[in-house]
Design a protein around this motif. Structure first.
Motif, PDB file in Angstrom:
ATOM      1  N   UNK A 138       0.691  -1.217   0.010  1.00 37.37           N
ATOM      2  CA  UNK A 138       0.022   0.190  -0.114  1.00 37.37           C
ATOM      3  C   UNK A 138       0.822   1.194  -0.144  1.00 37.37           C
ATOM      4  N   UNK A 139       0.443   2.265  -0.779  1.00 32.15           N
ATOM      5  CA  UNK A 139       1.371   3.659  -0.837  1.00 32.15           C
ATOM      6  C   UNK A 139       0.756   4.656  -0.067  1.00 32.15           C
ATOM      7  N   UNK A 140       1.883   5.407   0.323  1.00 27.65           N
ATOM      8  CA  UNK A 140       1.401   6.505   0.990  1.00 27.65           C
ATOM      9  C   UNK A 140       1.739   7.861   0.613  1.00 27.65           C
ATOM     10  N   UNK A 141       0.989   8.736   0.641  1.00 28.67           N
ATOM     11  CA  UNK A 141       1.391  10.205   0.331  1.00 28.67           C
ATOM     12  C   UNK A 141       1.267  10.909   1.604  1.00 28.67           C
ATOM     13  N   UNK A 142       2.640  11.384   2.094  1.00 25.77           N
ATOM     14  CA  UNK A 142       2.807  11.846   3.634  1.00 25.77           C
ATOM     15  C   UNK A 142       2.889  13.304   3.611  1.00 25.77           C
ATOM     16  N   UNK A 143       1.944  13.688   4.229  1.00 37.69           N
ATOM     17  CA  UNK A 143       1.858  15.140   4.766  1.00 37.69           C
ATOM     18  C   UNK A 143       2.512  15.308   6.197  1.00 37.69           C
ATOM     19  N   UNK A 144       3.697  15.732   6.204  1.00 45.39           N
ATOM     20  CA  UNK A 144       4.421  15.901   7.544  1.00 45.39           C
ATOM     21  C   UNK A 144       3.772  17.130   8.316  1.00 45.39           C
ATOM     22  N   UNK A 145       3.946  16.897   9.629  1.00 46.37           N
ATOM     23  CA  UNK A 145       3.468  17.938  10.510  1.00 46.37           C
ATOM     24  C   UNK A 145       4.440  18.471  11.613  1.00 46.37           C
ATOM     25  N   UNK A 146       4.211  19.559  12.358  1.00 48.55           N
ATOM     26  CA  UNK A 146       5.016  19.838  13.446  1.00 48.55           C
ATOM     27  C   UNK A 146       6.253  20.524  13.259  1.00 48.55           C
ATOM     28  N   UNK A 147       6.848  20.372  12.183  1.00 51.29           N
ATOM     29  CA  UNK A 147       8.123  20.963  12.025  1.00 51.29           C
ATOM     30  C   UNK A 147       8.541  21.349  10.316  1.00 51.29           C
ATOM     31  N   UNK A 148       8.586  22.545  10.036  1.00 59.06           N
ATOM     32  CA  UNK A 148       9.067  22.869   8.779  1.00 59.06           C
ATOM     33  C   UNK A 148       9.933  22.129   7.903  1.00 59.06           C
ATOM     34  N   UNK A 149      11.036  21.432   8.615  1.00 56.56           N
ATOM     35  CA  UNK A 149      11.994  20.701   8.160  1.00 56.56           C
ATOM     36  C   UNK A 149      11.422  19.436   7.537  1.00 56.56           C
ATOM     37  N   UNK A 150      10.222  19.233   7.945  1.00 49.29           N
ATOM     38  CA  UNK A 150       9.472  17.832   7.358  1.00 49.29           C
ATOM     39  C   UNK A 150       9.652  17.690   5.827  1.00 49.29           C
ATOM     40  N   UNK A 151       9.499  18.905   5.188  1.00 49.37           N
ATOM     41  CA  UNK A 151       9.239  19.079   3.896  1.00 49.37           C
ATOM     42  C   UNK A 151      10.392  18.289   3.067  1.00 49.37           C
ATOM     43  N   UNK A 152      11.492  18.265   3.781  1.00 45.34           N
ATOM     44  CA  UNK A 152      12.901  17.781   3.270  1.00 45.34           C
ATOM     45  C   UNK A 152      12.515  16.242   3.289  1.00 45.34           C
ATOM     46  N   UNK A 153      11.479  15.544   3.745  1.00 38.91           N
ATOM     47  CA  UNK A 153      11.431  14.075   3.872  1.00 38.91           C
ATOM     48  C   UNK A 153       9.829  13.897   3.668  1.00 38.91           C
ATOM     49  N   UNK A 154       8.999  14.571   3.333  1.00 43.80           N
ATOM     50  CA  UNK A 154       7.538  14.379   3.112  1.00 43.80           C
ATOM     51  C   UNK A 154       7.049  14.781   1.683  1.00 43.80           C
ATOM     52  N   UNK A 155       5.973  14.385   1.414  1.00 40.28           N
ATOM     53  CA  UNK A 155       5.286  14.694   0.165  1.00 40.28           C
ATOM     54  C   UNK A 155       4.753  15.880   0.063  1.00 40.28           C
ATOM     55  N   UNK A 156       4.594  16.565   1.344  1.00 36.85           N
ATOM     56  CA  UNK A 156       3.708  17.879   1.402  1.00 36.85           C
ATOM     57  C   UNK A 156       3.443  17.992   3.136  1.00 36.85           C
ATOM     58  N   UNK A 157       2.777  19.264   3.357  1.00 34.06           N
ATOM     59  CA  UNK A 157       2.630  19.643   4.610  1.00 34.06           C
ATOM     60  C   UNK A 157       1.318  19.495   5.031  1.00 34.06           C
ATOM     61  N   UNK A 158       0.969  18.768   6.235  1.00 37.65           N
ATOM     62  CA  UNK A 158      -0.695  18.708   6.607  1.00 37.65           C
ATOM     63  C   UNK A 158      -0.636  19.643   7.708  1.00 37.65           C
ATOM     64  N   UNK A 159      -1.318  20.678   7.788  1.00 35.13           N
ATOM     65  CA  UNK A 159      -1.649  21.677   8.849  1.00 35.13           C
ATOM     66  C   UNK A 159      -2.679  21.214   9.741  1.00 35.13           C
ATOM     67  N   UNK A 160      -2.644  21.457  11.199  1.00 39.07           N
ATOM     68  CA  UNK A 160      -3.706  20.925  11.998  1.00 39.07           C
ATOM     69  C   UNK A 160      -4.815  21.931  11.884  1.00 39.07           C
ATOM     70  N   UNK A 161      -4.610  23.037  11.799  1.00 36.10           N
ATOM     71  CA  UNK A 161      -5.825  24.251  11.571  1.00 36.10           C
ATOM     72  C   UNK A 161      -5.400  25.677  11.785  1.00 36.10           C
ATOM     73  N   UNK A 162      -5.937  26.381  11.207  1.00 36.71           N
ATOM     74  CA  UNK A 162      -5.432  27.819  11.108  1.00 36.71           C
ATOM     75  C   UNK A 162      -5.641  28.491  12.587  1.00 36.71           C
ATOM     76  N   UNK A 163      -6.278  28.008  13.554  1.00 33.87           N
ATOM     77  CA  UNK A 163      -6.315  28.543  14.935  1.00 33.87           C
ATOM     78  C   UNK A 163      -5.196  28.108  15.680  1.00 33.87           C
ATOM     79  N   UNK A 164      -4.488  26.906  15.229  1.00 33.96           N
ATOM     80  CA  UNK A 164      -3.443  26.436  15.900  1.00 33.96           C
ATOM     81  C   UNK A 164      -2.148  27.366  15.911  1.00 33.96           C
ATOM     82  N   UNK A 165      -1.998  27.762  14.890  1.00 28.57           N
ATOM     83  CA  UNK A 165      -0.539  28.348  14.357  1.00 28.57           C
ATOM     84  C   UNK A 165      -0.712  29.336  13.248  1.00 28.57           C
ATOM     85  N   UNK A 166       0.327  29.954  12.824  1.00 34.39           N
ATOM     86  CA  UNK A 166       0.576  30.830  11.828  1.00 34.39           C
ATOM     87  C   UNK A 166       1.128  30.081  10.732  1.00 34.39           C
ATOM     88  N   UNK A 167       0.560  29.476   9.726  1.00 39.19           N
ATOM     89  CA  UNK A 167       0.994  28.536   8.734  1.00 39.19           C
ATOM     90  C   UNK A 167       1.728  29.538   7.382  1.00 39.19           C
TER      91      UNK A 167
END
Length: 354
Positions: A138-167
């Motif tokens: 089974x194949x995954x498209x991974x949206x990393x979270x919690x750290x901008x550096x995750x973009x170096x290893x993930x396929x995208x970024x998955x934000x928790x929600x606009x009220x949680x942080x400035x994205x």
């Protein structure tokens, strides 16, 4: 490889008796012909929103509110993930991956907590690192979270929600990297929907509390939405207006947190179909083609040139025998017991020896 039976061809799942020919991971031919097979051949599912890290905590937190369950940084899920060892998390995710294969999911879009290490743990689960039953197809498209550096290893970024942080900054970095940006919106209330849409995301998740102005913005912008109705019901936030969303934009189905719901697209389709009363073909597109389109993948449809991710059901099972409307039966009543074969990337993964 070839598969014979009733093939649900193209985006409208037109039933054609014949043969699907597969080579080098691709559908290379569709042949209309008489067969002796009762099999039903359709695209493997694309589960468009998951959190499988909390496979360590299935059915935990009964009676808790949404924020108490999953809100970062101290919702129950996040506390349990911090307390669990890497080996435990990898093993639990690997079991969930095996279940997803067995229930016909070929691809899933994962919002992976834990930054770079969290993405690494998921990659280990897929590769079968330290897991007795081995790697998963089974194949995954991974949206990393919690750290901008995750973009170096993930396929995208998955934000928790606009009220949680400035994205804003991470949204710019994601766009500059040519990767996908998704964000939860409208799950608890409507207050974070416009701020989320202001980020110009590639897709939104949930939209339970979408109001008229938000529906108009969706239609104007063409922003896709992933809905997870079973999860929303369990967490007591309501259910998404699936029909109204589908009238305005592309809608895909996801199963959300393993903590609260099994990652079965059969169950998600049935619930969404009965909740919205949309045509079965539209619901099946939400479980296949629409999620693939959001992720930019060449799958989720049976046609020449598409990736050979296929689900084969036994049309003569006790559950499906006597069906008058094949697509409606697949959406509203089919389940794991009806699965006879799953092909991912041109390789049979169910049945298989682990």
């Amino acid at each position: 490889m070839y598969l014979e039976g009733i093939i649900l061809v193209g985006p409208d799942f037109e039933p054609v008796e014949g043969r699907v020919v597969v080579a080098d991971g691709e559908i290379v031919g569709l042949e209309e012909r008489d067969t002796d097979s009762d099999d039903l051949i359709l695209p493997a599912f694309v589960n468009a929103h998951t959190h499988i890290g909390d496979s360590i905590a299935k059915e935990a937190g009964e009676g808790l509110s949404l924020d108490e369950l999953v809100a970062p940084p101290d919702g129950l899920k996040h506390r349990l993930l911090r307390a669990a060892g890497r080996e435990e998390k990898v093993a639990a995710m690997a079991r969930t991956l095996r279940y997803m294969e067995a229930t016909g999911t070929g691809t899933f879009l994962e919002f992976r907590e834990g930054g770079v290490d969290g993405v690494g743990a998921l990659r280990d689960a897929l590769a079968g690192e330290g897991v007795a039953f081995g790697e998963r197809a089974v194949e995954s498209v991974v949206f990393g979270r919690d750290d901008p550096d995750v973009l170096s290893v993930a396929d995208g970024y998955g934000a928790s929600g606009a009220r949680d942080a400035d994205f804003d900054a991470v949204r710019t970095e994601t766009r500059d990297a040519g990767k996908l940006f998704g964000i939860h919106a409208g799950e608890r209330d409507a207050d974070d929907i416009n701020p989320a849409m202001d980020l110009d995301p590639d897709f939104l998740v949930h939209m339970v509390h979408a109001e008229g102005i938000h529906l108009e913005r969706l239609e104007d912008r063409g922003t896709p939405v992933v809905v997870c109705p079973r999860s929303n019901l369990v967490t007591n936030v309501g259910v998404p207006p699936i029909r109204e969303l589908a009238e305005r934009t592309t809608v895909a189905l996801g199963t959300d947190n393993v903590m609260t719901d099994s990652p079965s697209m059969f169950r998600e389709m049935e619930f969404a179909a009965k909740l919205s009363d949309l045509p079965a073909r539209e619901i099946l597109r939400m479980a296949t083609r629409n999620g693939a389109e959001i992720a930019g993948l060449n799958r989720g449809v049976v046609r020449e040139g598409a990736d050979a991710d296929l689900l084969v059901l036994d049309g003569d099972s006790d559950n499906l025998a006597g069906t008058r409307d094949l697509v409606r039966a697949i959406v509203r009543r089919a389940g794991q017991a009806d699965v006879s074969r799953v092909v991912i990337g041109g390789e049979t993964v169910v049945p298989r020896d682990d």
